[in-house]
Structures are given as structure tokens and as C-alpha cells.
Write a protein that holds these residues in place. Structure first.
Motif, PDB file in Angstrom:
ATOM      1  N   UNK A  23      48.706  57.683  75.847  1.00  0.00           N
ATOM      2  CA  UNK A  23      48.965  56.655  76.877  1.00  0.00           C
ATOM      3  C   UNK A  23      49.796  55.511  76.293  1.00  0.00           C
ATOM      4  N   UNK A  24      49.487  55.114  75.053  1.00  0.00           N
ATOM      5  CA  UNK A  24      50.294  54.067  74.408  1.00  0.00           C
ATOM      6  C   UNK A  24      51.737  54.527  74.221  1.00  0.00           C
ATOM      7  N   UNK A  25      51.897  55.798  73.834  1.00  0.00           N
ATOM      8  CA  UNK A  25      53.249  56.309  73.584  1.00  0.00           C
ATOM      9  C   UNK A  25      54.074  56.306  74.875  1.00  0.00           C
ATOM     10  N   UNK A  26      53.412  56.495  76.006  1.00  0.00           N
ATOM     11  CA  UNK A  26      54.130  56.528  77.272  1.00  0.00           C
ATOM     12  C   UNK A  26      54.135  55.197  78.012  1.00  0.00           C
ATOM     13  N   UNK A  27      53.621  54.159  77.375  1.00  0.00           N
ATOM     14  CA  UNK A  27      53.477  52.856  78.058  1.00  0.00           C
ATOM     15  C   UNK A  27      54.762  52.042  77.945  1.00  0.00           C
ATOM     16  N   UNK A  28      55.442  51.789  79.068  1.00  0.00           N
ATOM     17  CA  UNK A  28      56.707  51.031  78.997  1.00  0.00           C
ATOM     18  C   UNK A  28      56.517  49.589  78.503  1.00  0.00           C
ATOM     19  N   UNK A  29      55.301  49.074  78.541  1.00  0.00           N
ATOM     20  CA  UNK A  29      55.059  47.698  78.077  1.00  0.00           C
ATOM     21  C   UNK A  29      54.464  47.658  76.663  1.00  0.00           C
ATOM     22  N   UNK A  30      54.370  48.806  76.000  1.00  0.00           N
ATOM     23  CA  UNK A  30      53.675  48.870  74.708  1.00  0.00           C
ATOM     24  C   UNK A  30      54.227  47.866  73.693  1.00  0.00           C
ATOM     25  N   UNK A  31      55.541  47.658  73.715  1.00  0.00           N
ATOM     26  CA  UNK A  31      56.157  46.812  72.684  1.00  0.00           C
ATOM     27  C   UNK A  31      55.753  45.346  72.813  1.00  0.00           C
ATOM     28  N   UNK A  32      55.282  44.937  73.985  1.00  0.00           N
ATOM     29  CA  UNK A  32      54.901  43.527  74.157  1.00  0.00           C
ATOM     30  C   UNK A  32      53.731  43.124  73.269  1.00  0.00           C
TER      31      UNK A  32
END
Ligand SMILES: *Cc1c(COP(=O)(O)O)cnc(C)c1O
Length: 423
Positions: A23-32
Motif C-alpha cells: 500500500x505504501x509503494x502504491x501511495x501517491x502521497x507516500x513521499x510527503x
């Protein structure tokens, strides 16, 4: 209470930790997440209380340092003319645009939520002097209830209480049943602080308006987590915290919203020099500004308005819809983990199952949760506790990862297991 009988356990396949990482790998906001202080240093294992006090941003740290040295230290008193006098409104407009669905000229940064609630609610009931009732609910946050109780006594008004379900919240039907020709003001929270229930603002606002009343929405637990459309929904008044999902820091000043058409009709009760038409005229009488400035009272708390600007900028950059999508995914995942690990230990969900009716936090209920919370804090896993027996898991969308959620929920399982095993 709801049993976790329909949670999508497929969310946890093939195993919870791998699922979290996917889920983290596919999360578009992960970098925030890496733009926040303390997310990468391994200090706190899981932070589940960003709904009470958000984490600081790295940009905010820089902004505060720069301000102390260059802004305050360098510009000195000139800073007021150059920037600070307008800051409550420039930040208010940015917040309105990024997160509230509010056009410019209606949102401002003011005093604490408590004080703004008082000022706006008092202004509203004073504008409808022929009406004698304020509608509120029994499970709203204490300060909201206390402030309205004080206003009712001050003005000789009657409080009309809606009995709200502590595991859900106030429905349009409940509001429709109590408003009428005597209702001056309806005050409710968008997201219930205990259960996370998401109220139908548009429908309730319409019902209040049909009765000729004004509405004041408390957005403390939604601002920066659940989008609102204050203009489109016809909301009259709103207030909300900036130190929760907006990461403004402990005690950072709240925001207020006053619909443009109402501004000149409302006179607020704390008539200070910062709310007048021409501040430096220093005139003999209080002449409120024709704009939203009239809701200010004294000198704006500029230092407290610094850090929130960086979260507002992040929201503007990624969009509230993306923030909300991540928030729903995080609470869905936490509910699936609770079903898998905590239901067998006797835990129940005290929050809405339906994501459409749920804000950014969930509450898990068990008689041992007070002790569980104390044990978790010792282990650097930080949820909070609300009576009766509620463990609140607040999942701040920009700073929380799915892996952090998984690790923290595993710690809840372990702590509860140890405590109930000991008995
Ligand atoms: C957090 C919160 C407040 C806090 O008010 P302060 O004046 O900042 O202490 C008020 N209302 C609600 C619904 C809250 O969740």
C-alpha cells in the motif's frame, strides 16, 4: 457497537506487513511523510495522535527560524506594515482555497477555537434577536457545549439538545426534528471527536436554513483531513483548529469562516482595535471593518501562524481529494487490522464502518483501553484515550504510512494481549 464481520480481509493479503508495504509503494502521497520531523529517525514507533497535535514539518522548522532571525529580528516593527497585518487574511484565503471550499475574503486566522466559537456564535444569536434557541448535541466537544451554555445564560436563550449516539453522530433527521421558528443557531461538529462520525453538512445546513436559522460548523477534526465545500454548501459560519491536521503547533490560533453576505450583519462581542475600519486612525469609537477583519479583536498572534502555512501549501500542492482518499485508505486498513487482531480479544469498533460517514480517525472500544494506552505510550506508540474505553487511532494522511499503521496496530494487539492475559 459493530462487529468486524464484513471487513475486507483481502486488504491484509498475503500478510499484514507485506500488504502495508504494498500500500505504501502504491501511495501517491507516500513521499510527503519524509517532509515531517521525526518520521525517519525511529524515535516514535507509531504516531496515532496527529488528530490532536500534528507533527511539525521540516519546512515549518526552517520558516520559524527564518522568521525569528530575518523577519522579527531584521524587520522589527516594520514587519507589521510589510506583512503581518494582513497575515491572518492571506493565510485564511490560502486555507479556504486549499482545504475548505471557501472563496477569498471569508476565512481568517484569529484566536483559539474556543474564543472564535464564542465570538461567532454570539454574533449570530445577536443578529436574530427575535429567536430564542440554540441547537447543539450532547456529544459535541466540551468547549463547544460550555461556550454555548455561557452564551445562552448571557442572552437568556434556551439550549435545545440533540441526544447523539457516541458511536455515530448527529443525523439530518435529528436536526429536522428540533429546529423551528425559535431556532437562532445550530452548532455541530463536522467530524465527531469521539467516534469520527462525519456529519452531512450540506443536508443539515439546508434544514437549518429552511427553519430560518444560522449554522456554525466546528471543523476541528476535519480541516486538513476531510474536504469541505463551505461556499457551495451555503454554510454561514465555521471555526476549526490549526494544530490538529494542519500541523500549526501546540496552541496555534484557529481559523474562522464567515460567509460574505453575512459579514456586515454580524457584530462580534469583543470589540478590539484590530477589527476596525482604519486601525491606525485610533478613533474615538469602535467602527467595525466592512470585511472579515471585523472578527479580529487584538494583535494577531503572528508567531503561531507560521508553521501551519507549510501544511496548507502541501495540501494545495497535492489536493484535498488525494488527502481524503489516503485518509479513507488508512482507516480502512486500520479497521481490517483491528478485525484480524483485536476482535478475537473482545475489541469492538466504535466508529462508522461506512467510509462515507467516517472522518480521519477510528475508535476501538474495550474496557482495558485506558491501561493499554498507558502501556503503549511507554513503548513509543502514541494513540489517545477517550472515555468510555475508547482507544482513538488518528491517522494523519500526509505524515502516516501504512507500515506505521501496521506496526502500531500490532503493538495495540500485543499490549492488550499482555494486559488481559495478566488478569
Ligand atoms: C480540539 C477541539 C477544540 C479545541 O478548542 P481549543 O480552543 O483549541 O482548545 C474545540 N472543538 C473541537 C470539536 C475540537 O475537536
Amino acid at each position: 457497537m459493530t462487529d468486524f464481520d464484513t471487513a475486507p480481509s483481502s486488504l491484509l493479503a498475503p500478510d499484514p506487513l507485506s500488504a502495508a508495504r504494498a500500500l505504501d509503494a502504491g501511495d501517491p502521497l507516500a513521499a510527503y511523510r519524509s517532509r515531517f520531523v521525526g518520521t525517519d529517525d525511529g524515535g516514535v514507533v507509531a504516531y496515532f495522535d496527529g488528530n490532536s497535535l500534528g507533527r511539525p514539518t521540516l519546512a515549518g522548522v526552517e520558516r520559524v527560524q527564518r522568521f525569528l532571525v530575518d523577519g522579527w529580528g531584521g524587520r522589527l516593527i516594520r514587519g507589521w506594515d510589510e506583512e503581518w497585518m494582513e497575515l491572518p487574511f492571506t493565510i485564511g484565503d490560502a486555507l479556504g482555497r486549499a482545504a475548505l471550499g471557501a472563496a477569498a475574503g471569508q476565512t481568517f486566522i484569529g484566536d483559539s477555537t474556543t474564543v472564535l466559537l464564542y465570538k461567532l456564535a454570539r454574533a449570530a444569536v445577536d443578529a436574530l434577536p427575535e429567536r430564542s434557541e440554540i441547537v447543539l448535541d450532547t456529544d459535541n466537544f466540551p468547549t463547544d457545549r460550555y461556550v454555548l451554555d455561557g452564551i445562552a445564560r448571557e442572552r437568556g436563550l434556551r439550549l435545545v439538545w440533540i441526544e447523539s449516539d457516541t458511536e455515530a453522530g448527529v443525523t439530518p433527521e435529528q436536526v429536522a426534528a428540533v429546529v423551528g421558528p425559535q431556532t437562532a443557531l445550530v452548532v455541530l461538529s463536522h467530524v465527531a471527536y469521539r467516534s469520527g462520525f462525519l456529519a452531512d453538512v450540506a443536508a443539515i445546513t439546508r434544514i437549518a436554513h429552511d427553519a430560518g436559522a444560522l449554522v456554525l460548523w466546528d471543523l476541528c477534526h476535519s480541516a486538513g483531513s476531510v474536504p469541505t465545500e463551505l461556499d457551495a454548501w451555503g454554510v454561514d459560519l465555521a471555526v476549526g483548529c490549526t494544530y490538529k491536521y494542519l500541523n500549526g503547533g501546540p496552541g496555534s490560533p484557529a481559523f474562522g469562516y464567515v460567509r460574505r453576505e453575512l459579514q456586515e450583519r454580524l457584530v462580534q462581542p469583543i470589540q478590539g482595535w484590530m477589527g476596525v475600519r482604519d486601525v491606525f486612525l485610533m478613533g474615538p469609537e469602535y467602527q467595525p471593518a466592512a470585511s472579515v477583519r471585523r472578527f479580529l479583536s487584538g494583535t494577531p498572534p503572528i508567531v503561531g501562524m507560521l508553521a501551519m502555512q507549510d501544511t496548507i501549501a502541501m495540501i494545495e500542492e497535492c489536493g484535498m481529494e488525494a488527502v481524503r482518499a489516503k485518509s479513507v485508505a488508512l482507516t480502512d486498513f486500520a479497521i481490517a487490522l483491528a478485525e484480524e487482531w483485536l476482535t478475537p480479544l473482545g475489541v469492538a469498533l466504535a466508529s462508522p464502518r461506512d467510509p462515507e460517514r467516517r472522518g480521519g480517525h477510528i475508535t476501538l472500544s474495550h474496557p482495558a483501553m485506558r491501561e493499554v494506552t498507558a502501556l503503549l505510550w511507554q513503548r513509543d506508540v502514541i494513540p489517545d484515550y477517550r472515555d468510555p474505553g475508547g482507544l482513538r487511532i488518528g491517522l494523519s494522511p500526509l505524515s502516516t504510512s501504512f507500515e506505521e499503521t501496521c506496526t502500531g496496530m500490532a503493538a495495540v494487539r500485543d499490549a492488550l494481549g499482555e494486559l488481559t492475559h495478566d488478569e
